[in-house]
Design a protein around this motif. Structure first.
Motif, PDB file in Angstrom:
ATOM      1  N   TYR A 129       0.853  -1.182   0.000  1.00 59.40           N
ATOM      2  CA  TYR A 129       0.000   0.000   0.000  1.00 59.40           C
ATOM      3  C   TYR A 129       0.890   1.233   0.000  1.00 59.40           C
ATOM      4  O   TYR A 129       1.796   1.359   0.842  1.00 59.40           O
ATOM      5  CB  TYR A 129      -0.926  -0.022   1.212  1.00 59.40           C
ATOM      6  CG  TYR A 129      -1.833  -1.234   1.215  1.00 59.40           C
ATOM      7  CD1 TYR A 129      -3.116  -1.176   0.674  1.00 59.40           C
ATOM      8  CD2 TYR A 129      -1.383  -2.465   1.711  1.00 59.40           C
ATOM      9  CE1 TYR A 129      -3.934  -2.295   0.642  1.00 59.40           C
ATOM     10  CE2 TYR A 129      -2.193  -3.595   1.682  1.00 59.40           C
ATOM     11  CZ  TYR A 129      -3.466  -3.501   1.135  1.00 59.40           C
ATOM     12  OH  TYR A 129      -4.268  -4.617   1.092  1.00 59.40           O
ATOM     13  N   PRO A 131       1.199   5.683  -0.871  1.00 62.04           N
ATOM     14  CA  PRO A 131       0.580   6.966  -1.211  1.00 62.04           C
ATOM     15  C   PRO A 131       1.275   7.564  -2.433  1.00 62.04           C
ATOM     16  O   PRO A 131       2.506   7.683  -2.469  1.00 62.04           O
ATOM     17  CB  PRO A 131       0.827   7.810   0.041  1.00 62.04           C
ATOM     18  CG  PRO A 131       2.101   7.254   0.603  1.00 62.04           C
ATOM     19  CD  PRO A 131       2.206   5.817   0.182  1.00 62.04           C
ATOM     20  N   ILE A 142      -4.219   6.443  -2.299  1.00 62.74           N
ATOM     21  CA  ILE A 142      -3.569   5.203  -1.876  1.00 62.74           C
ATOM     22  C   ILE A 142      -3.715   4.183  -2.993  1.00 62.74           C
ATOM     23  O   ILE A 142      -4.835   3.839  -3.405  1.00 62.74           O
ATOM     24  CB  ILE A 142      -4.191   4.653  -0.576  1.00 62.74           C
ATOM     25  CG1 ILE A 142      -4.220   5.728   0.510  1.00 62.74           C
ATOM     26  CG2 ILE A 142      -3.419   3.413  -0.112  1.00 62.74           C
ATOM     27  CD1 ILE A 142      -2.874   6.300   0.882  1.00 62.74           C
ATOM     28  N   ASP A 169       0.208   8.092   3.901  1.00 67.80           N
ATOM     29  CA  ASP A 169       0.806   7.201   4.907  1.00 67.80           C
ATOM     30  C   ASP A 169      -0.096   6.034   5.297  1.00 67.80           C
ATOM     31  O   ASP A 169      -0.569   5.928   6.441  1.00 67.80           O
ATOM     32  CB  ASP A 169       1.203   7.987   6.158  1.00 67.80           C
ATOM     33  CG  ASP A 169       2.377   8.911   5.931  1.00 67.80           C
ATOM     34  OD1 ASP A 169       2.941   8.882   4.818  1.00 67.80           O
ATOM     35  OD2 ASP A 169       2.748   9.656   6.848  1.00 67.80           O
ATOM     36  N   PRO A 170      -0.314   5.085   4.375  1.00 73.48           N
ATOM     37  CA  PRO A 170      -1.153   3.928   4.706  1.00 73.48           C
ATOM     38  C   PRO A 170      -0.451   2.939   5.624  1.00 73.48           C
ATOM     39  O   PRO A 170       0.767   2.743   5.552  1.00 73.48           O
ATOM     40  CB  PRO A 170      -1.409   3.301   3.332  1.00 73.48           C
ATOM     41  CG  PRO A 170      -0.195   3.663   2.534  1.00 73.48           C
ATOM     42  CD  PRO A 170       0.179   5.047   2.989  1.00 73.48           C
ATOM     43  N   THR A 171      -1.218   2.319   6.497  1.00 73.84           N
ATOM     44  CA  THR A 171      -0.759   1.178   7.289  1.00 73.84           C
ATOM     45  C   THR A 171      -1.899   0.167   7.342  1.00 73.84           C
ATOM     46  O   THR A 171      -3.072   0.552   7.335  1.00 73.84           O
ATOM     47  CB  THR A 171      -0.331   1.602   8.707  1.00 73.84           C
ATOM     48  OG1 THR A 171       0.251   0.488   9.398  1.00 73.84           O
ATOM     49  CG2 THR A 171      -1.498   2.109   9.513  1.00 73.84           C
ATOM     50  N   TYR A 183      -5.486   2.012   7.524  1.00 75.74           N
ATOM     51  CA  TYR A 183      -5.468   3.316   8.178  1.00 75.74           C
ATOM     52  C   TYR A 183      -4.553   4.228   7.366  1.00 75.74           C
ATOM     53  O   TYR A 183      -3.577   3.775   6.772  1.00 75.74           O
ATOM     54  CB  TYR A 183      -4.906   3.226   9.600  1.00 75.74           C
ATOM     55  CG  TYR A 183      -5.512   2.174  10.496  1.00 75.74           C
ATOM     56  CD1 TYR A 183      -6.445   2.518  11.477  1.00 75.74           C
ATOM     57  CD2 TYR A 183      -5.126   0.837  10.396  1.00 75.74           C
ATOM     58  CE1 TYR A 183      -6.977   1.551  12.332  1.00 75.74           C
ATOM     59  CE2 TYR A 183      -5.662  -0.133  11.226  1.00 75.74           C
ATOM     60  CZ  TYR A 183      -6.586   0.231  12.193  1.00 75.74           C
ATOM     61  OH  TYR A 183      -7.120  -0.725  13.019  1.00 75.74           O
ATOM     62  N   TRP A 184      -4.841   5.498   7.356  1.00 72.18           N
ATOM     63  CA  TRP A 184      -3.962   6.459   6.712  1.00 72.18           C
ATOM     64  C   TRP A 184      -4.317   7.853   7.225  1.00 72.18           C
ATOM     65  O   TRP A 184      -5.373   8.059   7.803  1.00 72.18           O
ATOM     66  CB  TRP A 184      -4.065   6.375   5.188  1.00 72.18           C
ATOM     67  CG  TRP A 184      -5.335   6.893   4.557  1.00 72.18           C
ATOM     68  CD1 TRP A 184      -5.515   8.083   3.904  1.00 72.18           C
ATOM     69  CD2 TRP A 184      -6.618   6.249   4.511  1.00 72.18           C
ATOM     70  NE1 TRP A 184      -6.805   8.216   3.449  1.00 72.18           N
ATOM     71  CE2 TRP A 184      -7.506   7.094   3.811  1.00 72.18           C
ATOM     72  CE3 TRP A 184      -7.118   5.023   5.001  1.00 72.18           C
ATOM     73  CZ2 TRP A 184      -8.852   6.772   3.594  1.00 72.18           C
ATOM     74  CZ3 TRP A 184      -8.449   4.700   4.783  1.00 72.18           C
ATOM     75  CH2 TRP A 184      -9.306   5.563   4.076  1.00 72.18           C
ATOM     76  N   GLU A 230       0.899  12.417  11.328  1.00 66.27           N
ATOM     77  CA  GLU A 230       0.893  11.510  10.177  1.00 66.27           C
ATOM     78  C   GLU A 230       1.515  10.180  10.606  1.00 66.27           C
ATOM     79  O   GLU A 230       1.751   9.931  11.782  1.00 66.27           O
ATOM     80  CB  GLU A 230       1.694  12.114   9.021  1.00 66.27           C
ATOM     81  CG  GLU A 230       3.156  12.425   9.365  1.00 66.27           C
ATOM     82  CD  GLU A 230       3.906  13.097   8.239  1.00 66.27           C
ATOM     83  OE1 GLU A 230       3.311  13.257   7.153  1.00 66.27           O
ATOM     84  OE2 GLU A 230       5.087  13.458   8.433  1.00 66.27           O
TER      85      GLU A 230
END
Length: 415
Positions: A129, A131, A142, A169-171, A183-184, A230
Motif C-alpha cells: 500500500y 501513497p 492510496i 501514509d497507509p498502514t 489506516y492512513w 501523520e
C-alpha cells in the motif's frame, strides 16, 4: 528484479561515477570471532548507507526480517521520490539490498510522490500500500501493488486508486478475527475495513475523531488541537492495540496511543522518540523478531543528509511490564547482532553491514559464480577502493579480513 550495481561515490550527495561494468562482487569481511576481544557486533545506524531512505515498514516473513522503505533522490529539495526499496536481514547487522520491488512508473494513473509504503501478506500474495499523486486530480491517493513473492516485482493491482481523499501514509493491520483494516492520514486519521481480497473495502472511509485524551495536546494550532500529524502504524501485542504515529510539526517526534480494539477508543500514552537529528520528519515501524522488539525510524545522519535526504535506522527496546513503550533514543550503534554470518552458505553480494563511498542502482548484468571462502585471497583492496563490510563472520579455521573480485574479459580477474 535486476541485480544491484555498485556505484562509486565520494559522498552520497555527489554525482556518481560508475565502477567498471565488469564489477561483480565488492565485499569487505570485518570478521568477528571468539577470542579476539570483541564480544558483540553491532550494526551501524543508519543501516542503509548506499542510498538515502525513509519511512521504514518492517515485516517478518519466513524467519527473515524485511524492511520496505521509500527512496529520497540525490539532491532533492523536496520529497522527490520515485521508487520504493527493500532490505532484509537475519541477524540485524548484515542487510541484503533487494533493489526496487515497485516504482512510481508501475502506476499508470500516478505522476509524483512515491511516499511511505507498507506490505502485508495474505491470500498467498503480498500487498504493498503506497501513497502517490493521482495525475488527473492532482490529489494524493492510496494505491495497491501485488506480488507473488515478498521481494517482488509488484504490479498495480487495480489500475486506479484504492482510496483517494488527499491524505497519506497507509498502514494495514489484520485482527485476530481476520478482519483487515487500512489506516492512513495527514492531517486527519482515516480507516476503512478491507475485504478478504485486500484490494477492495466495505462501507465508506471513516474519519477518527481526534481528541486530546486519545492523541495528546498540540500547542499553537486551533485547527489541529491534538498531537497527531501523520505516519500511523497499528498492531496488536499481548491483547493491547497500539497506534504509533508521528506527532507535531515541524520537527516531528514519535508518540503513541493504545486501545481495546482496532478502532479504539484510544488512550494517549506519550512520546516514544523525541525530536532529534537533522530531519524535520520522522516515521516509525515496530516489530518483534527472534524474541526481541525493534523500533525503526529515519533521520538525516548520512553525509549530505537532512530533511529531504533521510536515512533509515533501527533500535532494540524492551516493553515495560505493563505493555507501555519506553522512551527510545537515536543511536549510531544500532542493535546487537543476532548470531553470526555463515560464510559457508551462499551470501548475496548485496549483503553488507557498512558501506563506504558506494551507492547502489539496478542494472541488468550477467551472473557471476560466488566463491567459497577458501578460494578468497586474504589481503585488503587498495586504499582508494570503495568497499562494503559484513560483520560477525564466523570461520572454522581462518580469518578473511578483506576481499574483492573484479572480473574482466579474457583475464581471471583481480583478487
Amino acid at each position: 528484479m535486476p541485480p544491484i550495481v555498485l556505484v562509486k561515490k565520494s559522498t552520497l550527495g555527489s554525482v556518481p561515477t560508475r565502477l567498471p561494468a565488469t564489477l561483480a562482487v565488492l565485499l569487505f569481511f570485518g570478521a568477528l570471532i571468539d577470542g579476539i576481544g570483541i564480544d558483540v557486533a553491532r550494526a551501524d545506524n543508519p543501516f542503509v548507507q548506499t542510498i538515502y531512505t525513509a519511512d521504514p515498514a518492517p515485516l517478518v516473513y519466513n524467519d527473515r526480517l524485511y524492511v520496505f522503505m521509500d527512496h529520497d533522490n540525490d539532491g532533492a529539495t523536496y520529497f522527490n521520490m520515485t521508487d520504493w526499496r527493500l532490505f532484509s536481514t537475519v541477524d540485524m547487522a548484515n542487510w541484503q539490498d533487494h533493489g526496487s520491488p515497485l516504482s512510481l512508473a508501475d502506476f499508470s494513473w500516478a505522476d509524483e510522490n512515491a511516499w511511505a509504503p507498507q506490505v502485508i501478506p495474505r491470500n498467498n500474495k503480498f500487498y504493498m500500500y503506497v501513497p502517490i499523486r493521482h495525475h488527473t486530480t492532482s490529489t494524493m491517493a492510496i494505491g495497491v501493488g501485488v506480488s507473488d513473492t515478498i521481494t517482488g516485482p509488484f504490479h498495480d493491482a487495480l489500475g486506479k486508486p484504492l482510496v483517494e481523499n488527499g491524505d497519506i501514509d497507509p498502514t494495514v493491520f489484520i485482527d485476530d478475527d481476520g478482519q483487515a483494516y487500512l489506516y492512513w492520514g495527514n492531517p486527519d486519521l482515516w480507516y476503512v475495513k478491507l475485504n478478504q481480497d485486500m484490494i477492495s473495502y466495505s462501507g465508506s472511509p471513516t474519519k477518527f475523531t481526534l481528541t486530546t485524551a486519545g492523541f495528546g495536546p498540540r500547542s499553537g494550532s486551533e485547527q489541529r488541537p491534538t498531537s497527531f500529524e501523520e505516519a500511523p502504524w497499528v498492531y496488536k501485542r499481548n491483547g493491547i492495540y497500539y497506534l504509533i504515529y508521528a506527532a507535531n510539526c515541524c520537527s516531528e517526534d514519535i508518540r503513541y496511543s493504545t486501545g481495546t480494539s482496532a478502532l479504539g477508543p484510544w488512550t494517549y500514552r506519550g512520546v516514544i522518540m523525541a525530536t532529534a537529528g537533522s530531519s524535520f520528519t520522522n516515521h516509525e515501524g515496530i516489530v518483534d523478531y527472534k524474541n526481541n522488539s525493534y523500533f525503526f525510524y529515519h533521520n538525516g545522519a548520512l553525509p549530505g543528509g537532512g530533511g529531504y535526504q533521510r536515512s533509515v535506522c533501527v533500535e532494540r527496546f524492551v516493553y515495560n511490564s505493563d505493555g507501555t513503550i519506553p522512551t527510545i533514543q537515536m543511536t549510531t550503534a544500532g542493535p546487537p547482532q543476532i548470531g553470526t554470518l555463515n560464510p559457508y552458505v551462499r551470501q548475496e553480494a548485496e549483503t553488507a553491514a557498512w558501506s563506504q563511498g558506494v551507492e547502489t542502482e539496478s542494472k541488468a548484468l550477467p551472473s557471476v559464480p560466488v566463491q567459497h571462502p577458501s578460494q578468497l585471497v586474504s589481503h585488503p583492496p587498495p586504499a582508494e577502493a570503495r568497499f562494503k563490510s559484513v560483520w560477525g563472520v564466523r570461520l572454522e579455521h581462518s580469518l578473511v579480513p578483506a576481499t574483492y573480485r573484479e572480473q574482466g574479459a579474457g583475464k581471471p580477474g583481480r583478487q
